[in-house]
Design an enzyme around this catalytic site. Structure first.
Site, PDB file in Angstrom:
ATOM      1  NE  ARG A  92      -2.987   2.335   0.632  1.00 27.43           N
ATOM      2  CZ  ARG A  92      -4.781   3.019  -0.079  1.00 27.43           C
ATOM      3  NH1 ARG A  92      -5.111   2.229  -0.627  1.00 27.43           N
ATOM      4  NH2 ARG A  92      -5.310   4.150   0.126  1.00 27.43           N
ATOM      5  CB  CYS A 116      -4.176  -5.117   4.516  1.00 30.78           C
ATOM      6  SG  CYS A 116      -2.894  -5.775   5.893  1.00 30.78           S
ATOM      7  NE  ARG A 121      -5.831  -0.127   2.892  1.00 27.33           N
ATOM      8  CZ  ARG A 121      -4.594   0.010   4.006  1.00 27.33           C
ATOM      9  NH1 ARG A 121      -4.301  -1.363   3.396  1.00 27.33           N
ATOM     10  NH2 ARG A 121      -3.941   1.085   4.126  1.00 27.33           N
ATOM     11  N   PRO A 122      -9.587   3.521  -1.607  1.00 28.20           N
ATOM     12  CG  PRO A 122     -10.700   5.427  -1.607  1.00 28.20           C
ATOM     13  CD  PRO A 122     -10.820   3.865  -0.722  1.00 28.20           C
ATOM     14  CB  ILE A 123      -5.447   6.697  -4.124  1.00 27.66           C
ATOM     15  CG1 ILE A 123      -5.726   6.139  -5.774  1.00 27.66           C
ATOM     16  CG2 ILE A 123      -4.696   5.922  -3.521  1.00 27.66           C
ATOM     17  CD1 ILE A 123      -4.376   5.562  -6.723  1.00 27.66           C
ATOM     18  CG  ASP A 124     -10.734   9.278  -3.230  1.00 31.97           C
ATOM     19  OD1 ASP A 124     -11.936  10.366  -2.318  1.00 31.97           O
ATOM     20  OD2 ASP A 124     -10.163   8.304  -2.244  1.00 31.97           O
ATOM     21  CG  LEU A 125      -9.480  12.015   0.012  1.00 29.60           C
ATOM     22  CD1 LEU A 125      -9.054  11.467   1.759  1.00 29.60           C
ATOM     23  CD2 LEU A 125     -10.065  12.847   0.210  1.00 29.60           C
TER      24      LEU A 125
END
Ligand code: EPZ
Length: 417
Positions: A92, A116, A121-125
């Site tokens: 991650r 995990c 668990r998006p990464i938009d931010l």
């Protein structure tokens, strides 16, 4: 792949020293690319996630050397901005490299991060924040391509105090023109450690540990020697090991203030907690008492990374306990595994109702993720008979030589490759 055999009926007793923090080491390793000079890290844990991060740094051209407790990363020879798919897909934290590679090379090309499976668990931010710093980002064919030759400071107001997004933006902003302010930033102690590292390398960052972090532009950092903070989650895991086995464990090198929400619950369970400047002792007498309600939250709330281990301990307590998991959508997979060991629990959406039982028994269970796996080790030590934990290599992602540490405390964990 490895399985672990855990012998039951153990009572953990003794003193162990806590390893360096995984969640501080990973963003700090990503930050070594910002300095363009050799950096030496002390107390960097020898765990799978760190090894993967080092392999990625080497694939970008860095030189890595370990001598005793000193780990030196030399990024002068780094030349690539393309992150390897396989290695990054395992980790991650490879996402942190987006910020530092972009700041170093003005470009970055990365796959979506792995890690995990405890939620979407998006990464938009992360991406929205990098765009605020004037990066142009294209997502195509499972890869994220960023261009940011002219990163410039801005005010970034995070919708949620994401640990990863806060750290990624701190890295990207260090060499961006002008000043960056991150609002609603995460306040975890690992972020404070990252700030200390960046300042040791000559960057100008302040406010970590509060919801507002300010980063002023610095063209170029310099080398440094830095000691990584102790791992509060590992410390908490061994203290919960004392609680569940009715033992007496002292963890040295810990920072008590970083686990006070856990210490509060251990006292509620009936344990005696002794706090010294750099050590914590938990003495558990008879059967644990149940704890009414626990909700995981961003720091300083109860850490989601200790939720599975607390869940295991409360599975043997006298009475019913309730845990709400507010940070990740899918972080109760240990519940069904504990049921195979005789535990009683019910999951309703993101809430667990745990009815404590007097005895657990050994069984064959699966470590679905890092902390869930650690919880099964604790339950296995408490149980009658032997427990076989499949996919135990997932535990090695974050725990250094857990089998030897448990042996030091009088328990037995055997690895089967
Ligand atoms: C860090 O993960 C830790 N990992 C995790 O520890 C820890 O559980 C987590 O913080 C919370 O404390 C490392 O530091 C390497 P987040 P991270 O971004 O950065 C949502 C362990 O066991 N979100 O704070 O991934 C996200 O889906 C690991 O050691 C968005 O919606 O955590 C989650 O629900 C597991 N969009 C919540 O925020 C985003 O862009 C918290 O995530 C980013 C996050």
């Amino acid at each position: 792949m490895s399985d672990w055999l855990v012998r039951g009926g153990a009572v953990l007793r003794g003193t162990v020293s806590v390893q360096g923090s995984k969640n501080a080491a990973l963003p700090i390793l990503a930050a070594t690319l910002l300095t363009e000079e050799p950096v030496t890290l002390l107390n960097c844990p020898r765990i799978r996630d760190v090894e993967n991060m080092l392999r990625i740094l080497e694939s970008l051209g860095c030189t890595v050397k370990r001598e005793g407790d000193a780990l030196t990363v030399d990024s002068r020879t780094a030349s690539s901005f393309v992150l390897p798919t396989a290695l990054s897909g395992e980790l991650r934290s490879s996402i942190f490299l987006l910020g530092s590679v972009l700041a170093r090379f003005g470009e970055a090309d990365a796959p979506y991060p792995g890690g995990c499976e405890i939620g979407n668990r998006p990464i938009d931010l992360h991406l929205a924040g990098l765009r605020r710093l004037n990066a142009s980002i294209e997502e195509r064919d499972g890869r994220i391509r960023c261009r940011g030759g002219n990163l410039s400071g801005a005010v970034v107001d995070l919708d949620y105090p994401s640990v990863g997004a806060t750290e990624n933006l701190m890295l990207a902003a260090c060499r961006a023109a002008g000043e960056t302010t991150i609002k609603n930033a995460a306040c975890e102690p690992e972020i404070v450690d990252l700030e200390k590292f960046l300042c040791a390398c000559g960057f100008r960052v302040h406010g970590a540990g509060t919801p507002t972090i300010v980063i002023e532009s610095v063209k170029r950092g310099h080398g440094a020697t830095f000691r990584i903070m102790p791992d509060r989650i590992v410390a908490g895991t061994y203290l919960l090991g004392a609680a569940i086995t009715g033992g007496d464990v002292t963890v040295t090198g810990a920072q008590p203030e970083t686990v006070d929400t856990l210490l509060y619950r251990l006292k509620e369970c009936g344990c005696i907690v002794t706090q010294r400047a750099e050590s914590l002792r938990v003495q558990a007498g008879g059967r644990l008492k149940s704890v009414g309600f626990t909700a995981t939250r961003p720091y300083p709330g109860f850490p989601t990374d200790l939720q599975p281990q607390l869940f295991a301990a409360l599975s043997t307590a006298d009475g019913t306990s309730v845990i709400a998991e507010n940070v990740f959508e899918n972080r109760f997979r240990h519940a069904q595994e504990l049921k195979k060991m005789g535990a009683e629990n019910r999951i309703v959406d993101r809430t667990a109702i745990i009815t404590g039982v007097k005895r657990l028994h050994g069984a064959q269970v699966v470590a679905h993720d890092l902390r869930g796996g650690a919880a099964l080790v604790l339950a296995g030590l408490k149980a009658e008979g032997e427990t076989r934990i499949l996919r135990a290599e997932r535990i090695e992602r974050g725990y250094e030589r857990m089998d030897s540490v448990i042996a030091q405390l009088g328990g037995t964990v055997t690895r089967k490759e």
